[in-house]
Design a protein around this motif. Structure first.
Motif, short mmCIF file in Angstrom:
data_model
loop_
_atom_site.label_atom_id
_atom_site.label_comp_id
_atom_site.label_asym_id
_atom_site.label_seq_id
_atom_site.Cartn_x
_atom_site.Cartn_y
_atom_site.Cartn_z
N GLU A 1 32.00 -41.39 80.59
CA GLU A 1 30.87 -40.63 80.33
C GLU A 1 30.66 -40.22 78.87
OE1 GLU A 1 28.32 -41.13 82.39
OE2 GLU A 1 29.59 -41.94 83.92
N GLY A 2 31.70 -40.46 77.97
CA GLY A 2 31.71 -40.17 76.45
C GLY A 2 31.71 -38.48 76.57
N PRO A 3 31.05 -37.94 75.54
CA PRO A 3 30.88 -36.68 74.91
C PRO A 3 30.38 -35.84 75.85
CG PRO A 3 29.83 -38.12 73.48
CD PRO A 3 30.42 -38.92 74.33
N SER A 4 29.28 -36.52 76.38
CA SER A 4 28.46 -35.63 77.29
C SER A 4 29.18 -34.92 78.38
CB SER A 4 27.26 -36.38 77.78
OG SER A 4 27.60 -37.56 78.46
N GLY A 5 30.23 -35.66 78.73
CA GLY A 5 31.20 -35.08 79.88
C GLY A 5 30.72 -35.59 81.40
N ILE A 6 31.32 -35.13 82.32
CA ILE A 6 31.21 -35.24 83.75
C ILE A 6 31.12 -34.29 84.62
CG2 ILE A 6 32.27 -36.30 85.70
CD1 ILE A 6 34.02 -38.13 83.88
N THR A 7 30.06 -34.32 85.31
CA THR A 7 29.66 -33.27 86.07
C THR A 7 29.99 -33.81 87.60
OG1 THR A 7 27.73 -32.67 84.91
CG2 THR A 7 27.63 -31.95 87.43
N CYS B 1 47.11 -29.64 88.11
CA CYS B 1 46.32 -28.77 87.76
C CYS B 1 45.17 -28.84 86.84
CB CYS B 1 47.39 -27.87 86.57
SG CYS B 1 48.79 -26.88 87.13
N GLY B 2 45.08 -30.21 86.32
CA GLY B 2 43.77 -30.69 85.72
C GLY B 2 42.70 -30.94 86.80
N THR B 3 43.22 -31.72 87.81
CA THR B 3 42.25 -31.90 89.05
C THR B 3 41.61 -30.57 89.64
OG1 THR B 3 43.37 -34.11 89.74
CG2 THR B 3 42.26 -32.89 91.45
N VAL B 4 42.72 -29.52 90.07
CA VAL B 4 42.26 -28.37 90.43
C VAL B 4 41.19 -27.80 89.46
CG1 VAL B 4 42.92 -26.15 91.27
CG2 VAL B 4 44.35 -28.20 91.96
N TYR B 5 41.68 -27.82 88.32
CA TYR B 5 40.63 -26.94 87.27
C TYR B 5 39.33 -27.86 87.26
CZ TYR B 5 39.01 -25.37 82.87
OH TYR B 5 38.22 -24.62 81.62
N ALA B 6 39.31 -28.98 87.15
CA ALA B 6 37.86 -29.76 87.46
C ALA B 6 37.23 -29.54 88.68
CB ALA B 6 38.47 -31.47 87.33
N GLN B 7 37.90 -29.50 89.80
CA GLN B 7 36.99 -29.27 91.21
C GLN B 7 36.61 -27.83 91.12
OE1 GLN B 7 37.05 -32.70 92.07
NE2 GLN B 7 36.26 -31.22 93.59
N PHE B 8 37.17 -26.91 90.28
CA PHE B 8 36.91 -25.62 90.29
C PHE B 8 35.76 -25.32 89.41
CE2 PHE B 8 37.44 -21.29 88.24
CZ PHE B 8 37.09 -20.36 89.52
N THR B 9 35.78 -25.92 88.07
CA THR B 9 34.85 -25.76 87.05
C THR B 9 33.30 -26.89 87.30
OG1 THR B 9 35.67 -27.33 85.76
CG2 THR B 9 36.28 -25.19 85.45
N TYR B 10 33.61 -28.01 88.24
CA TYR B 10 32.55 -28.76 88.35
C TYR B 10 32.07 -29.60 87.15
CZ TYR B 10 31.57 -27.62 93.39
OH TYR B 10 31.95 -27.39 94.80
N PHE B 11 32.49 -29.18 86.29
CA PHE B 11 32.03 -29.87 84.92
C PHE B 11 33.28 -29.73 83.87
CE2 PHE B 11 30.65 -29.84 80.52
CZ PHE B 11 29.92 -31.01 80.42
N PHE B 12 33.58 -31.03 83.05
CA PHE B 12 34.46 -31.00 81.92
C PHE B 12 33.90 -32.02 80.89
CE2 PHE B 12 36.35 -33.65 85.20
CZ PHE B 12 36.67 -34.68 84.41
N ASP B 13 34.39 -31.93 79.74
CA ASP B 13 34.10 -33.04 78.74
C ASP B 13 35.48 -33.43 77.79
OD1 ASP B 13 34.26 -30.77 77.18
OD2 ASP B 13 32.16 -30.85 76.67
N PRO B 14 35.58 -34.21 77.06
CA PRO B 14 36.81 -34.47 76.46
C PRO B 14 37.20 -33.54 75.37
CG PRO B 14 35.24 -36.59 76.30
CD PRO B 14 34.45 -35.44 76.73
N GLU B 15 36.30 -32.80 74.84
CA GLU B 15 36.49 -31.44 73.91
C GLU B 15 37.33 -30.48 74.56
OE1 GLU B 15 37.13 -30.12 70.50
OE2 GLU B 15 36.01 -32.02 70.75
N SER B 16 36.81 -30.09 75.76
CA SER B 16 37.49 -29.14 76.58
C SER B 16 38.58 -29.46 77.23
CB SER B 16 36.51 -28.37 77.47
OG SER B 16 35.94 -29.48 78.50
N ILE B 17 38.66 -30.46 78.03
CA ILE B 17 39.76 -30.84 78.85
C ILE B 17 41.13 -31.52 78.12
CG2 ILE B 17 39.42 -33.41 79.19
CD1 ILE B 17 39.79 -30.73 82.17
#
Length: 335
Positions: A140-146, A227-243
């Motif tokens: 999904e590129g720089p727009s990130g994944i929800t 930890c990355g999976t748990v963090y993603a499920q907690f925040t509901y959104f991430f992009d390459p720049e943040s993750i």
């Protein structure tokens, strides 16, 4: 008698600590900001403990753990969205992907020492960030994944109350801490201590340094991906720049261990309890001037590291030795 008092005191302290950790989320607004901060402290303590396995025990200063963190988040989320795989299953697969990545990366990486090793791990994370940014058809590129909203359930790893996420993070922290403790007190711990002191001498004594470091590196990468999976499920959104962030993930988890105390099971926990609230307080009160919050936070951390390079654990031990010396001096004076 003194031994019994010490055991009793430690038992009481541990019991009170467990009660405080368990009851804390119920004393806060479940949708409030304080609960989110406490949850972030717990997840970053778990991330720090994952880094501590390789950074503290193996003395391998990695600045690329964001790579494994991001691999875990992207693997589980993409499998959930595109294949319908439960995030729990995707979490394990993501951990395996991260472990395989460090397995192949170790071939050139373990030939490097010190700063060269740190820079190589940093470069690996940056390469993954570039790939995630430009391969939009896959990531999904720089727009990130929800993460799409689904029926709240354990299988979907989605819950109505943030308290559920808090306890999952807490269980993860306890699990990783137990693994760290078993590694540090077992045969691997003695081998790693020998490697830390003098790697060449360890090899001469018959320790397979490559295999020992590879083992703990794979465990560390696996746990960081979880930890990355748990963090993603907690925040509901991430992009390459943040993750895959160097400053917000790789360097922060390393600092958490350094400030708290490396190679100690309590170090990452203490470090996270200091750094995460410090950052939040700085951002809340100093955000009017761009960059001021980060500057103040950095100065405080630098001062803390200069004052006690071995972390808060060593500072506490030194303070206890000081009190003991004063007590002994007072007893001698009375006699």
């Amino acid at each position: 008698m003194n031994f019994s008092k010490k055991v009793s005191s430690r038992s009481v302290t541990l019991t009170l600590l467990i009660l405080a950790v368990v009851l804390a989320p119920f004393m806060m607004d479940k949708d409030g900001y304080p609960l989110r901060i406490v949850s972030m402290i717990v997840i970053f303590a778990a991330m720090g403990q994952s880094w501590n396995i390789v950074g503290g025990l193996a003395n391998q200063l990695s600045l690329g753990h964001a790579a494994f963190f991001g691999l875990g988040a992207y693997t589980s989320t993409l499998l959930y969205i595109r294949e319908g795989v439960s995030p729990w299953g995707g979490m394990i697969i993501g951990g395996c992907v991260a472990a395989i990545a460090i397995f192949w990366l170790s071939i050139p990486l373990f030939r490097l020492k010190g700063h060269y090793f740190a820079l190589a791990t940093l470069a690996f994370a940056e390469v993954l960030k570039i790939i995630a940014t430009h391969f939009a058809s896959l990531t999904e590129g720089p727009s990130g994944i929800t993460i799409p909203y689904a029926e709240p359930s354990f299988a979907n790893f989605q819950f109505e109350s943030p308290v559920s996420y808090y306890f999952i993070m807490l269980l993860l922290l306890v699990f990783i801490s137990l693994i760290f403790y078993m590694l540090s007190t077992g045969a691997s711990g003695f081998k790693l201590k020998a490697i830390r002191e003098n790697e060449q001498a360890a090899e001469v004594s018959g320790i397979d340094t490559y295999r020992t470091k590879l083992k703990v590196s794979m465990i560390s990468a696996f746990m960081m991906a979880i930890c990355g999976t748990v963090y993603a499920q907690f925040t509901y959104f991430f992009d390459p720049e943040s993750i895959f962030s160097m400053t917000d993930i790789s360097i922060k988890v390393a600092l958490i261990c350094i400030v708290g105390g490396m190679a100690s099971v309590w170090g990452p926990i203490i470090g996270a309890m200091f750094i995460i609230p410090l950052e939040e307080i700085a951002v809340s009160n100093l955000s009017d001037i761009a960059g001021l919050a980060q500057l103040v936070t950095s100065i405080i951390l630098i001062m803390a590291i200069i004052y006690e390079p071995k972390g808060a654990i060593e500072a506490y031990a030194r303070f206890r030795r000081y009190l003991k010396q004063r007590k002994n001096a007072a007893s001698s004076a009375v006699l």
